[in-house]
Design a protein around this motif. Structure first.
Motif, PDB file in Angstrom:
ATOM      1  N   SER A 349      26.445  42.809  44.424  1.00  0.00           N
ATOM      2  CA  SER A 349      25.539  43.365  43.840  1.00  0.00           C
ATOM      3  C   SER A 349      25.660  44.868  44.371  1.00  0.00           C
ATOM      4  CB  SER A 349      24.139  43.210  44.745  1.00  0.00           C
ATOM      5  OG  SER A 349      24.890  43.388  46.626  1.00  0.00           O
ATOM      6  N   LEU A 350      26.291  45.248  45.251  1.00  0.00           N
ATOM      7  CA  LEU A 350      26.403  47.007  45.237  1.00  0.00           C
ATOM      8  C   LEU A 350      27.199  47.746  44.146  1.00  0.00           C
ATOM      9  CD1 LEU A 350      26.898  46.831  49.164  1.00  0.00           C
ATOM     10  CD2 LEU A 350      24.680  46.984  47.927  1.00  0.00           C
ATOM     11  N   LEU A 351      27.853  46.979  43.648  1.00  0.00           N
ATOM     12  CA  LEU A 351      29.051  47.226  42.364  1.00  0.00           C
ATOM     13  C   LEU A 351      28.036  46.649  41.169  1.00  0.00           C
ATOM     14  CD1 LEU A 351      31.681  45.721  44.195  1.00  0.00           C
ATOM     15  CD2 LEU A 351      31.555  48.130  44.313  1.00  0.00           C
ATOM     16  N   GLU A 352      28.980  48.153  40.339  1.00  0.00           N
ATOM     17  CA  GLU A 352      29.152  47.893  39.131  1.00  0.00           C
ATOM     18  C   GLU A 352      30.324  47.645  38.342  1.00  0.00           C
ATOM     19  OE1 GLU A 352      26.320  51.162  35.642  1.00  0.00           O
ATOM     20  OE2 GLU A 352      27.226  52.051  37.396  1.00  0.00           O
ATOM     21  N   ASP A 353      29.479  47.358  37.344  1.00  0.00           N
ATOM     22  CA  ASP A 353      30.788  46.696  36.483  1.00  0.00           C
ATOM     23  C   ASP A 353      32.128  46.201  36.566  1.00  0.00           C
ATOM     24  OD1 ASP A 353      32.016  46.512  33.699  1.00  0.00           O
ATOM     25  OD2 ASP A 353      33.063  48.939  34.125  1.00  0.00           O
ATOM     26  N   VAL A 354      31.687  44.675  37.940  1.00  0.00           N
ATOM     27  CA  VAL A 354      32.860  44.286  38.483  1.00  0.00           C
ATOM     28  C   VAL A 354      32.105  43.360  38.581  1.00  0.00           C
ATOM     29  CG1 VAL A 354      33.884  43.574  40.675  1.00  0.00           C
ATOM     30  CG2 VAL A 354      33.678  46.169  40.146  1.00  0.00           C
ATOM     31  N   SER A 355      33.290  42.373  37.735  1.00  0.00           N
ATOM     32  CA  SER A 355      32.487  40.925  37.985  1.00  0.00           C
ATOM     33  C   SER A 355      32.165  39.771  39.209  1.00  0.00           C
ATOM     34  CB  SER A 355      32.537  40.321  36.592  1.00  0.00           C
ATOM     35  OG  SER A 355      34.467  40.311  36.541  1.00  0.00           O
ATOM     36  N   ASP A 356      33.412  40.705  39.400  1.00  0.00           N
ATOM     37  CA  ASP A 356      34.153  39.295  40.310  1.00  0.00           C
ATOM     38  C   ASP A 356      35.602  39.429  41.542  1.00  0.00           C
ATOM     39  OD1 ASP A 356      36.879  38.284  38.161  1.00  0.00           O
ATOM     40  OD2 ASP A 356      35.004  36.917  37.613  1.00  0.00           O
ATOM     41  N   ASP A 357      35.314  38.418  41.942  1.00  0.00           N
ATOM     42  CA  ASP A 357      36.803  39.018  42.695  1.00  0.00           C
ATOM     43  C   ASP A 357      37.797  39.417  42.602  1.00  0.00           C
ATOM     44  OD1 ASP A 357      36.383  35.988  42.701  1.00  0.00           O
ATOM     45  OD2 ASP A 357      38.231  36.111  44.006  1.00  0.00           O
ATOM     46  N   ILE A 358      38.291  38.166  40.775  1.00  0.00           N
ATOM     47  CA  ILE A 358      39.782  38.816  40.442  1.00  0.00           C
ATOM     48  C   ILE A 358      39.855  40.393  39.406  1.00  0.00           C
ATOM     49  CG2 ILE A 358      41.048  37.633  38.747  1.00  0.00           C
ATOM     50  CD1 ILE A 358      40.466  34.933  39.175  1.00  0.00           C
ATOM     51  N   ASP A 359      38.438  40.044  39.293  1.00  0.00           N
ATOM     52  CA  ASP A 359      38.176  41.464  38.572  1.00  0.00           C
ATOM     53  C   ASP A 359      38.247  43.056  39.041  1.00  0.00           C
ATOM     54  OD1 ASP A 359      37.795  42.884  36.219  1.00  0.00           O
ATOM     55  OD2 ASP A 359      35.456  42.851  36.982  1.00  0.00           O
ATOM     56  N   PHE A 360      37.944  42.523  40.864  1.00  0.00           N
ATOM     57  CA  PHE A 360      37.402  43.123  41.482  1.00  0.00           C
ATOM     58  C   PHE A 360      39.014  43.586  42.107  1.00  0.00           C
ATOM     59  CE2 PHE A 360      38.023  45.259  45.914  1.00  0.00           C
ATOM     60  CZ  PHE A 360      37.291  45.776  46.202  1.00  0.00           C
ATOM     61  N   CYS A 361      39.750  42.685  42.297  1.00  0.00           N
ATOM     62  CA  CYS A 361      41.373  43.149  42.344  1.00  0.00           C
ATOM     63  C   CYS A 361      42.574  43.532  41.330  1.00  0.00           C
ATOM     64  CB  CYS A 361      42.214  41.606  43.300  1.00  0.00           C
ATOM     65  SG  CYS A 361      41.445  41.675  44.465  1.00  0.00           S
ATOM     66  N   LEU A 373      44.987  40.084  47.973  1.00  0.00           N
ATOM     67  CA  LEU A 373      44.721  38.209  46.977  1.00  0.00           C
ATOM     68  C   LEU A 373      42.978  38.372  47.098  1.00  0.00           C
ATOM     69  CD1 LEU A 373      46.573  36.385  46.244  1.00  0.00           C
ATOM     70  CD2 LEU A 373      45.892  34.860  48.208  1.00  0.00           C
ATOM     71  N   PRO A 374      43.019  38.033  45.556  1.00  0.00           N
ATOM     72  CA  PRO A 374      41.397  37.144  45.076  1.00  0.00           C
ATOM     73  C   PRO A 374      41.225  35.443  46.176  1.00  0.00           C
ATOM     74  CG  PRO A 374      42.826  37.660  43.143  1.00  0.00           C
ATOM     75  CD  PRO A 374      44.169  38.102  44.257  1.00  0.00           C
ATOM     76  N   GLY A 375      39.574  36.278  46.625  1.00  0.00           N
ATOM     77  CA  GLY A 375      40.148  34.621  47.008  1.00  0.00           C
ATOM     78  C   GLY A 375      39.585  33.568  46.484  1.00  0.00           C
ATOM     79  N   THR A 376      39.198  33.779  45.263  1.00  0.00           N
ATOM     80  CA  THR A 376      39.425  32.707  44.535  1.00  0.00           C
ATOM     81  C   THR A 376      40.601  32.040  44.416  1.00  0.00           C
ATOM     82  OG1 THR A 376      37.960  33.054  42.546  1.00  0.00           O
ATOM     83  CG2 THR A 376      39.656  31.700  41.957  1.00  0.00           C
ATOM     84  N   ALA A 377      41.976  32.491  45.015  1.00  0.00           N
ATOM     85  CA  ALA A 377      43.391  32.087  45.075  1.00  0.00           C
ATOM     86  C   ALA A 377      43.787  30.771  46.463  1.00  0.00           C
ATOM     87  CB  ALA A 377      44.711  33.340  44.733  1.00  0.00           C
ATOM     88  N   VAL A 378      42.767  31.490  47.274  1.00  0.00           N
ATOM     89  CA  VAL A 378      42.349  30.179  48.281  1.00  0.00           C
ATOM     90  C   VAL A 378      41.645  29.632  48.534  1.00  0.00           C
ATOM     91  CG1 VAL A 378      44.022  32.234  49.411  1.00  0.00           C
ATOM     92  CG2 VAL A 378      41.867  32.192  50.138  1.00  0.00           C
ATOM     93  N   GLY A 379      40.405  29.628  47.507  1.00  0.00           N
ATOM     94  CA  GLY A 379      39.700  28.403  47.376  1.00  0.00           C
ATOM     95  C   GLY A 379      37.866  29.039  47.650  1.00  0.00           C
ATOM     96  N   LEU A 380      38.232  30.339  48.054  1.00  0.00           N
ATOM     97  CA  LEU A 380      36.918  31.281  47.693  1.00  0.00           C
ATOM     98  C   LEU A 380      36.611  31.956  47.128  1.00  0.00           C
ATOM     99  CD1 LEU A 380      36.404  31.873  51.856  1.00  0.00           C
ATOM    100  CD2 LEU A 380      35.028  29.674  50.687  1.00  0.00           C
ATOM    101  N   LYS A 381      36.421  31.845  46.203  1.00  0.00           N
ATOM    102  CA  LYS A 381      35.494  32.840  44.942  1.00  0.00           C
ATOM    103  C   LYS A 381      34.701  34.014  45.799  1.00  0.00           C
ATOM    104  CE  LYS A 381      33.248  32.785  40.043  1.00  0.00           C
ATOM    105  NZ  LYS A 381      34.811  33.356  40.243  1.00  0.00           N
ATOM    106  N   ASN A 382      34.798  35.747  45.154  1.00  0.00           N
ATOM    107  CA  ASN A 382      34.492  36.861  45.421  1.00  0.00           C
ATOM    108  C   ASN A 382      34.699  37.047  46.987  1.00  0.00           C
ATOM    109  OD1 ASN A 382      33.371  37.151  43.334  1.00  0.00           O
ATOM    110  ND2 ASN A 382      31.225  35.874  43.336  1.00  0.00           N
ATOM    111  N   TRP A 383      35.548  36.351  47.667  1.00  0.00           N
ATOM    112  CA  TRP A 383      36.109  36.784  48.888  1.00  0.00           C
ATOM    113  C   TRP A 383      37.186  37.467  48.252  1.00  0.00           C
ATOM    114  CZ3 TRP A 383      34.564  35.731  54.254  1.00  0.00           C
ATOM    115  CH2 TRP A 383      33.056  35.331  54.505  1.00  0.00           C
ATOM    116  N   LEU A 384      37.733  38.355  49.557  1.00  0.00           N
ATOM    117  CA  LEU A 384      38.956  39.018  48.786  1.00  0.00           C
ATOM    118  C   LEU A 384      39.793  38.412  50.913  1.00  0.00           C
ATOM    119  CD1 LEU A 384      38.118  42.762  48.215  1.00  0.00           C
ATOM    120  CD2 LEU A 384      38.985  40.911  47.079  1.00  0.00           C
ATOM    121  N   ARG A 385      41.739  37.974  50.339  1.00  0.00           N
ATOM    122  CA  ARG A 385      41.868  38.209  51.365  1.00  0.00           C
ATOM    123  C   ARG A 385      43.658  39.397  51.398  1.00  0.00           C
ATOM    124  NH1 ARG A 385      48.252  34.397  52.145  1.00  0.00           N
ATOM    125  NH2 ARG A 385      48.382  36.166  50.831  1.00  0.00           N
TER     126      ARG A 385
END
Length: 418
Positions: A349-361, A373-385
């Motif tokens: 919600s604080l970012l513009e033009d970033v859709s999810d954790d994968i897009d962010f990374c 590492l996008p959190g999606t890779a370890v089972g948590l969408k919109n988190w980061l490892r």
């Protein structure tokens, strides 16, 4: 998060997505759009940084083994007897009972030990309970073995403890095991004795065994000491898997173990032992000369080496936590107490033009040459490892770039993107 969901994308692997991120940076470099040095906080390989090196004892032990000309042939498929005995003695130091070499099977890293455990448990209609977030290799191995996967959530606001209420609701008569990763990958948590006792009692009551993933065993630098799950082996049978990889900083040596930490003798049935041995007959274990070095490595490594590693990890994790406070779009609910990684929540919600954790990374990799590492890779969408097994200077520089990236995409800022 929804307990019991099996919707995690099995096509995503940690190494696969990290390779794609590296390729993305390579394209930027070739096209002349990026000249920054790559900093990877995505892969749990501390050998990438010169501050993390194994002991001279380990190097000498492998050298002596190799040059002795005694260990160039095949090892027994379950492992060299002297190495199995040394691992049993090493693990027994922290248990209220003694393991024997017959309880130990040597594997090619912890990944092969995971595959062995799941292969031995597979049967028609069986299911296995996995933590979320967790280590995706479990799901991949389960799918190959036709084991149904059921996820229970770890609780970020409670030290990433296992949601035992969820476990109660997920388990049924076909549940064969629950996986406990301690110290935690990817969360950096360390479970207390009391919590592990509750896990063991729950497993006993519900009628399944435990798989204790302790590849980060003893890498605990917070207020709680590492307690091996095998301590509770008299309550419920435990299959313990581990390796030299992390504690001795030698992931490329591929020396792991699969151990029946089970003083009650549930795995002593001759038919079960024979099944284990036959399965190992079709596997390829670690190089014989690496196995032969194990007794010396386990018996002669000085405690000062371990303390140095823990101090490095503690310092690095503290730097990460301090920087996270400076970057509004990321937050960590838990200060790491062990392993080499932590989970960070992404506030889109604080970012513009970033859709999810994968897009962010991927945007971060392209623009700042920093790999997370996008959190999606370890089972948590919109988190980061974030892996903090790196030198302080690299972590500082990585977070400076992450902060610049945040400012570039922050909704409250005027966009500076070209």
């Amino acid at each position: 998060m929804e307990n019991g969901s099996t919707t995690t994308n099995t096509t995503i692997t940690i190494k696969g997505i990290l390779s794609l991120l590296m390729e993305c940076i390579a394209v930027e470099e070739v096209e002349g759009r990026c000249s920054k040095k790559v900093i990877s906080l995505g892969m749990g390989d501390p050998t990438l940084y010169s501050c993390f090196r194994t002991t001279q004892v380990s190097l000498q032990a492998v050298s002596d083994s190799l040059l002795s000309n005694k260990f160039h042939g095949y090892a027994p498929t379950v492992g060299l007897p002297q190495s199995r005995r040394a691992i049993a003695e090493y693990l027994s130091r922290d248990l209220p009972y003694k393991l024997s070499q017959d309880d130990v099977f040597i594997t090619s890293g912890c990944t092969q030990a995971i595959d062995v455990a799941l292969a031995m448990l597979a049967r028609p209609r069986a299911n296995i309970l996995l933590p979320r977030p967790g280590f995706p290799i479990y799901e991949l191995c389960a799918k190959f073995r036709h084991l149904e996967v059921r996820y229970f959530d770890l609780l970020p606001d409670n030290g990433w403890e296992i949601n035992l209420d969820a476990v109660e609701s997920l388990a049924d008569e076909n549940t064969v095991a629950l996986v406990v990763i301690n110290p935690g990958n990817p969360c950096g948590n360390v479970y207390s004795y009391q919590h592990l006792m509750k896990v063991a009692e729950t497993a006993k009551r519900l009628g399944f065994l435990l798989i204790a993933d302790e590849v980060y065993g003893h890498l605990a630098f917070g207020s709680k000491p590492f307690v091996p799950m095998g301590v509770f082996g008299s309550i419920v049978p435990v299959l313990t898997i581990g390796s030299l990889s992390k504690r001795w900083i030698v992931p490329g040596w591929r020396l792991g173990w699969f151990v029946t930490t089970d003083p009650s003798g549930s795995f002593k049935d001759p038919k079960i032992i024979e099944r284990f041995k036959k399965y190992f007959d079709i596997l390829g274990g670690p190089a014989t000369f690496i196995q032969a070095a194990v007794p010396t490595i386990l018996e002669q490594t000085d405690e000062s080496f371990f303390k140095k590693t823990l101090n490095l990890l503690k310092n690095s994790s503290d730097i990460c936590c301090d920087w996270i406070k400076e970057i509004p779009c990321i937050d960590s609910p838990y200060r790491p107490e062990g392993s080499m990684a932590m989970m960070v929540k992404l506030d889109l919600s604080l970012l513009e033009d970033v859709s999810d954790d994968i897009d962010f990374c991927f945007k971060l990799a392209r623009e700042e040459s920093v790999i997370l590492l996008p959190g999606t890779a370890v089972g948590l969408k919109n988190w980061l490892r974030i892996t903090f097994a790196a030198d302080a200077a690299s972590i500082e520089e990585a977070f400076k770039r992450i902060k610049c990236f945040y400012l570039r995409y922050a909704k409250t800022q005027i966009s500076t993107r070209s």
